[in-house]
Write an enzyme that holds these catalytic residues in place. Structure first.
Site, PDB file in Angstrom:
ATOM      1  N   GLU A  58      73.929  20.745  43.123  1.00 55.16           N
ATOM      2  CA  GLU A  58      74.627  21.879  43.713  1.00 55.16           C
ATOM      3  C   GLU A  58      74.619  22.946  42.627  1.00 55.16           C
ATOM      4  OE1 GLU A  58      78.965  22.418  44.241  1.00 55.16           O
ATOM      5  OE2 GLU A  58      77.762  24.198  43.835  1.00 55.16           O
ATOM      6  N   GLY A  61      76.320  22.348  38.666  1.00 54.41           N
ATOM      7  CA  GLY A  61      76.219  23.163  37.460  1.00 54.41           C
ATOM      8  C   GLY A  61      75.252  24.306  37.649  1.00 54.41           C
ATOM      9  N   CYS A  90      81.759  28.364  42.294  1.00 51.96           N
ATOM     10  CA  CYS A  90      80.427  28.451  42.885  1.00 51.96           C
ATOM     11  C   CYS A  90      80.470  29.153  44.229  1.00 51.96           C
ATOM     12  CB  CYS A  90      79.789  27.077  43.011  1.00 51.96           C
ATOM     13  SG  CYS A  90      80.907  25.833  43.641  1.00 51.96           S
ATOM     14  N   LYS A 110      78.305  11.593  33.305  1.00 54.52           N
ATOM     15  CA  LYS A 110      77.939  12.413  32.145  1.00 54.52           C
ATOM     16  C   LYS A 110      78.964  13.546  32.087  1.00 54.52           C
ATOM     17  CE  LYS A 110      75.413  15.346  29.529  1.00 54.52           C
ATOM     18  NZ  LYS A 110      76.335  16.505  29.634  1.00 54.52           N
TER      19      LYS A 110
END
Lengths: 492, 492
Positions: free
Chosen positions: A237, A213, A274, A157
């Site tokens: 995550e 995300g 992140c 995706k």
């Protein structure tokens, strides 16, 4: 000889409907699972080579969609192909199968039958691409490499931030797979819409989800995965605040290098990592404030990935700035002409932040908090209030008496603990752990980067008293693939 | 010399309130995690020895509460102590830590820091005891052994079927731990009420749940674990239908031994095993029906564990019997005078059962279904409709052309695949897998029996560039505990 510049390479859009992609993945599943690991490794290497070769054609598309630099994106192509090659090495080596054999023993009470245990692929995996690494954490990133290596077809995706790049990258990979005569349908792409993603997680043919995300998006999809008639594992995550603790001794000894390192790390890539250090936890020190202020005054403008991400950043920033206990160190600004931002830094006391836990939420973008503590008790109360994080660090001299306690408290909450380095920069290697206790990740035990990322997409099966010829090769007596095996409790 | 019979040993009831038990567990957590694996192994051995020694005092309590026989329960004490000893061996051996080291390498692009990865305990674990193994899957069963071995304190929730035994067993274990000067609070017991269990899963100090029991109870608790503000992993081992496929060739060659083995397995322990073969999938054959009918006519009465379980069995049985497509082979009965039951067996066609999926739900107790198939196509459609199961088997001659397909379809749905043996009997050893795809278990990758059961209660942490003296011992350069380690990709 012609010296004309070649026309830019064009890529066929491989986007499929969710239903078609899942059907193709299911069909590929049995064929892919039956391939010998070495053959799957060759396929991963072929994709890696094709990605490297297409890099010069892909990077301009990525630059246009992500506003990241050519240098950064070129490096990221190498990172993405390196991940595919690491996974190829992992499956060639064979330990990932966890082959464990207990031979029959009639003398035991009760007698033990022949038992042979091995990991097998879960089946089709949905991979949700991140915005901030258009190559390394996107449709052909870590999750895809790990799932394909495990023997699971992938339905990817794309992130809505770089749809054209996602199409081109998958087209490149599919081209390499077709040329290598790989099982058709082992890697497909759907469209980037929210609805397509929801339909994908709900599809009964999908056996697991890998996601990188936002916390909000991740938790919503995790709930869908858990609420299916047949729930499936969801490996999310999510965001992380990544605290760095500075000891009084380190601050005295290395104030300026700590300031330089911290600013470099939290503004790297416009703070869109992140692993961005979101909290610098340091003793109350006016010189530190001053040095941070001075350092940030020189920070350059940076473009953020998309307008949506920039707007979300400003919203998050306003929630911080509007909190009464917070004081500004350096207030960044938005430059409309160039569509860029400059970094911001706020300060808050350790005692106050514990009372305002929303300040412990990740704010994606170039901002951080200086959290000031007055003493060890103050620090300890703060450490105990920290949420789960991907990474946490200390800046220390090494002989502080409090250091073991600080490291122990950080370890209890983090997937990675760092000494005198900064958390941005995640090596793709055997020993990496990129994950952590909730809310950093939905499954605290797993990693999305490094060799062990493959474990997420496998489950164990034990074969009991099965004739040798009917066993998978890694379990057969002769061990034809020469994989490492534990036999009767002893590793070989 | 006196020859008087000694008075029966009495046990202090160790039951605590949920809040107190969780507080004690949290307090024990850091101390337990810091113990060297060999020291924790000694504690497990001490519990095992105390359990064996107390066996003769415990078995009569278990007999009174479970209606199981002395022989069976005495054997189960040995199984439970054996599980504790296996776990002690696993942690002494050290591979369970998964130590993985990548040394710093400045020549790589980007340069690689020193990275050291290892599994650490999750923290306090809630263990929900099963009804059907008062020792081996109860408060001191597999889950408790695995969690303690991992370094996690355990708060045990007893099964309401044997509360007095649970108290006595935990009192024995706590006595052994106290004598060995173990961290106080590492193993506690709460009461057996539903509400205590719910409160336990909701408690923020609990980091994971191990559960063995019914699908309904397990899924309700799994939802509570997922809906907490901070969700935690829920390892539920639920019910399973455990199909056995008989080939036409095997039926011709070994009809009577298959009948004998099947009846023995599905009626063992009054059918109260999670590995009970619930489906015998065989070619249409009137002689098979007749042989099963004859065999079951001689089956003895058996007591079920509790009145509640017996009532649930009768309810489940009526749902099967009332399905129009089902025909009786042998209808068992309930003997009110002795409070016992006799086994039942019904028949249904492969094409009909696919249309009535409730027949694929587990019915806990001495009953099973003979599922008759007319040919290979019929069989294949049935195999594709099977749910996830703990175990699945074939009775075959070995050279049937359809056998690889049958094994592959069973493997896709089962945690354990068995050839010419029966699924009851789960060896406690390295290579066992006791788990499976949903709904057999909530987490397809994990096992609740055998050496790898420990993995459920650990998560990975990577230490980056940490000075040697501040590293956990298994990661230090000198490897003082001599654990197996993977260094720069190579296993040592």
């Amino acid at each position: 000889m012609s010296t004309a510049t070649p026309a830019p390479r064009t890529f066929v859009d491989p986007t499929m409907l969710v239903d078609d992609a899942c059907a193709a993945a299911l069909q590929a599943s049995a064929r892919l699972a039956l391939l010998a690991p070495a053959r799957r490794a060759d396929l991963l290497d072929a994709i890696a080579a094709a990605l490297d070769a297409a890099g010069p054609d892909l990077v301009p598309i990525a630059m246009a969609e992500s506003r990241l630099t050519q240098v950064r994106l070129t490096g990221e192509v190498g990172r993405a192909s390196g991940q595919l090659r690491l996974m190829a090495n992992v499956i060639r080596q064979g330990a990932y199968l966890g082959v464990t054999i207990d031979e029959a023993d009639a003398n035991l009470t009760p007698p033990r039958p022949d038992l042979r245990r091995m990991m097998i692929p879960l089946g089709p995996v949905a991979v949700f691409a991140a915005s901030n690494f258009p190559f390394a954490f996107s449709v052909l990133g870590n999750d895809t490499a790990a799932a394909l290596a495990a023997g699971c077809p992938v339905v990817a995706k794309p992130n809505p931030g770089h749809p054209r790049l996602s199409q081109a990258v998958i087209a490149v990979a599919q081209g390499a797979l077709a040329q290598a005569n790989a099982p058709k349908g082992m890697l497909t792409l759907i469209d980037s819409s929210l609805q397509a993603g929801i339909d994908l997680v709900r599809d009964d043919r999908i056996e697991a989800v890998g996601f990188t995300g936002s916390q909000r998006g991740g938790l919503a999809l995790a709930k869908i995965a858990a609420d299916r008639p047949r729930p499936i594992p969801f490996f999310g995550e999510l965001g992380s605040i990544n605290p760095i603790v500075v000891t009084a001794e380190a601050l005295v000894a290395r104030r300026s290098s700590i300031v330089e390192g911290f600013i470099g790390s939290f503004t790297l890539g416009a703070g869109q990592f992140c692993t961005k250090p979101g909290l610098l936890i340091a003793p109350v020190d006016s010189e530190l404030r001053e040095a941070l202020r001075t350092g940030l005054a020189q920070a350059p403008d940076q473009a953020m990935l998309t307008d949506n991400i920039r707007d979300a950043f400003h919203h998050g920033l306003s929630l911080v700035a509007d909190t009464a206990v917070v004081t500004p160190i350096h207030v960044g600004h938005h430059v409309p002409e160039t569509n860029t931002v400059t970094p911001s830094l706020y300060a808050v006391s350790a005692t106050d932040i514990v009372q305002h836990p929303h300040l412990l939420d990740e704010c994606f973008g170039p901002t951080a908090l200086l959290v000031e503590y007055a003493g060890e008790d103050d620090l300890r109360v703060l450490l105990e209030a920290l949420p789960g994080v991907l990474a946490a660090g200390v800046q220390a001299q090494g002989d502080e008496s409090m250091l073991p306690v600080v490291l122990s408290e950080l370890t209890a909450r983090a997937g990675r603990v760092i000494f005198n380095e900064w958390p941005t920069g995640v090596a793709v290697t055997w020993a990496m752990q990129h994950g952590g206790p909730f809310p950093a990740a939905t499954r605290p035990e797993s990693t999305s980067v490094g060799a062990y990322a493959i474990d997420r997409f496998m489950r164990a099966v034990t074969w009991q008293s099965i004739p040798d010829a009917l066993l998978p090769q890694p379990l057969q007596h002769a061990n034809p693939l020469q994989v490492p095996r534990r036999v009767n409790g002893v590793q070989h």
